[in-house]
Write an enzyme that holds these catalytic residues in place. Structure first.
Site, PDB file in Angstrom:
ATOM      1  N   PRO A   2       5.608  22.434 -36.398  1.00 31.72           N
ATOM      2  CA  PRO A   2       6.880  23.288 -36.960  1.00 31.72           C
ATOM      3  C   PRO A   2       7.968  22.142 -37.024  1.00 31.72           C
ATOM      4  CG  PRO A   2       6.584  24.243 -34.886  1.00 31.72           C
ATOM      5  CD  PRO A   2       5.312  23.347 -35.251  1.00 31.72           C
ATOM      6  N   GLU A   3       8.246  22.676 -38.422  1.00 28.26           N
ATOM      7  CA  GLU A   3       9.165  22.308 -39.106  1.00 28.26           C
ATOM      8  C   GLU A   3      10.661  23.468 -39.704  1.00 28.26           C
ATOM      9  OE1 GLU A   3       8.194  18.906 -41.628  1.00 28.26           O
ATOM     10  OE2 GLU A   3       6.369  18.781 -40.260  1.00 28.26           O
ATOM     11  N   ARG A 135       0.764  22.194 -26.561  1.00 30.43           N
ATOM     12  CA  ARG A 135       0.472  20.521 -26.536  1.00 30.43           C
ATOM     13  C   ARG A 135       1.511  19.894 -25.378  1.00 30.43           C
ATOM     14  NH1 ARG A 135      -0.679  18.256 -31.966  1.00 30.43           N
ATOM     15  NH2 ARG A 135      -2.791  19.427 -32.213  1.00 30.43           N
ATOM     16  N   ARG A 191      22.141   0.958 -42.258  1.00 29.16           N
ATOM     17  CA  ARG A 191      21.232   0.580 -41.497  1.00 29.16           C
ATOM     18  C   ARG A 191      19.818  -0.027 -41.658  1.00 29.16           C
ATOM     19  NH1 ARG A 191      19.189   5.548 -37.578  1.00 29.16           N
ATOM     20  NH2 ARG A 191      20.864   5.088 -36.078  1.00 29.16           N
ATOM     21  N   ARG A 301       1.776   7.789 -36.696  1.00 30.80           N
ATOM     22  CA  ARG A 301       1.940   8.991 -37.042  1.00 30.80           C
ATOM     23  C   ARG A 301       1.699   8.220 -38.419  1.00 30.80           C
ATOM     24  NH1 ARG A 301       6.339   9.011 -34.917  1.00 30.80           N
ATOM     25  NH2 ARG A 301       7.067  11.116 -33.945  1.00 30.80           N
TER      26      ARG A 301
END
Length: 315
Positions: A2-3, A135, A191, A301
DNA sequence: CGTTGGCCCTGATCGC
DNA sequence: TGCGATCAGGGCCAAC
């Protein structure tokens, strides 16, 4: 996973059924789903039993339900909050595999259900809200609300300028009208990191996870490890435009769903997975140039991208 | 303070 | 058939 779009679908499904509802009973089947709650399960149960939920609000991937303050419940004695501004909220994060299911009271309890809320709504009657999470990366908690620094609404779903303490460090999401684009531009310039890492940093921009990061970068033709400092303001604006387009399109299609990991509040799957251009498409031809999409490990990922369209650009 | 790597967690799936 | 290895990754925190 879910995003933002999936969480928003949950918010929209949940809001009509729980806004104004009273929690009659809380059942904790697995206390690990309360890891964000500051206190034991008994405290969670006791404080929520009898509470009224005022709304369902979302910022990024976080949801929260402010607990209504009424005549019988902890009326604030002084200041602006005297007329029922909520002081705390039930916060939820779905993590990797969390679902919120709206059920009839007598419905069967699904496997992997961790928390159950029996609620009563003045119009919809007796319902059950089940928190299911394989999870256990997700969780719920009761958390104090605090004022937003910019005085804008804390999130989508309420106009109150309040946000739970646990969510205060989360940046506004790119669909939020109060999203601070100038701050993002300045931070990205300063950054020294890759653009995908920045997109996934919820303190810079929230709501984006691995799927929509890969989809947005494909649309913007950017390599996942392109240094943020090398991106022009114009390029970042274009990327942000693609992010918004991808998120809105997914939202229109009801969210992304894979093997029923994600289902909306009624248990129906979203279907954005039919529209993916990069995520999970390794071995399939790029829709722009035909070269096969590849998958690389990055930040623990999978990163999916087109090796031709998404070349790392010189600084 | 900015940045990065590691950890948590478990059902489904795969290979031998 | 059985069983161990592998995989998925958001958020947080220690460490540099």
């Amino acid at each position: 996973m879910p995003e933002l779009p999936e969480v928003e679908v949950v918010r929209r499904g949940l809001a009509p059924a729980v806004a104004g509802a009273r929690i009659e009973r809380v059942t904790v089947l697995d206390a690990r789903s309360l890891k964000r709650h500051d206190g034991p399960a008994e405290d969670f149960i006791e404080r929520l039993s009898g509470a009224h939920l005022a709304a369902v609000v979302r910022r990024g991937k976080f949801l929260w339900m402010p607990l209504a303050v009424g005549e019988t419940g902890g009326m604030a004695s002084a200041g602006r909050g005297a007329f029922g501004d909520p002081v705390e909220a039930l916060v939820a994060h779905l993590g990797m595999s969390g679902q919120v299911l709206l059920r009839r009271r007598d419905a069967e309890v699904a496997p992997l259900t961790r928390l159950i809320f029996d609620v009563a709504h003045p119009e919809h009657g007796a319902l059950r809200v089940d928190f299911v999470d394989q999870r256990i990366f997700g969780s719920m908690a009761i958390d104090p609300l605090q004022a937003t620094p910019d005085a804008a609404a804390g999130g989508h779903g309420s106009t109150l300028p309040l946000v739970p303490g646990q969510v205060a460090h989360i940046a506004r999401d790119p669909l939020d009208p109060a999203f601070d684009e100038a701050r993002l531009l300045a931070t990205l310039r300063a950054r020294r990191t890759g653009i995908k890492r920045a997109l996934l940093d919820q303190t810079l921009i929230s709501g984006i996870g691995n799927i929509y990061a890969d989809e947005s970068l494909w649309a913007a033709r950017l390599h996942y490890d392109q240094p943020t400092g090398s991106l022009s303001t114009r390029t970042v604006r274009e990327l942000l435009g693609e992010v918004r387009t991808v998120l809105r399109r997914a939202l229109d299609e009801g969210g992304t769903s894979f093997d029923a990991q994600y289902v909306n509040v009624n248990g129906a799957s979203g279907y954005f997975s039919h529209s993916l251009r990069a995520y999970g498409q390794h071995g399939m031809p790029c829709e722009r140039c035909g070269r096969l999409i590849v998958r690389e490990q990055f930040m623990n990922r999978g990163s999916h991208f087109c090796p031709v369209c998404q070349r790392r650009r010189p600084a």
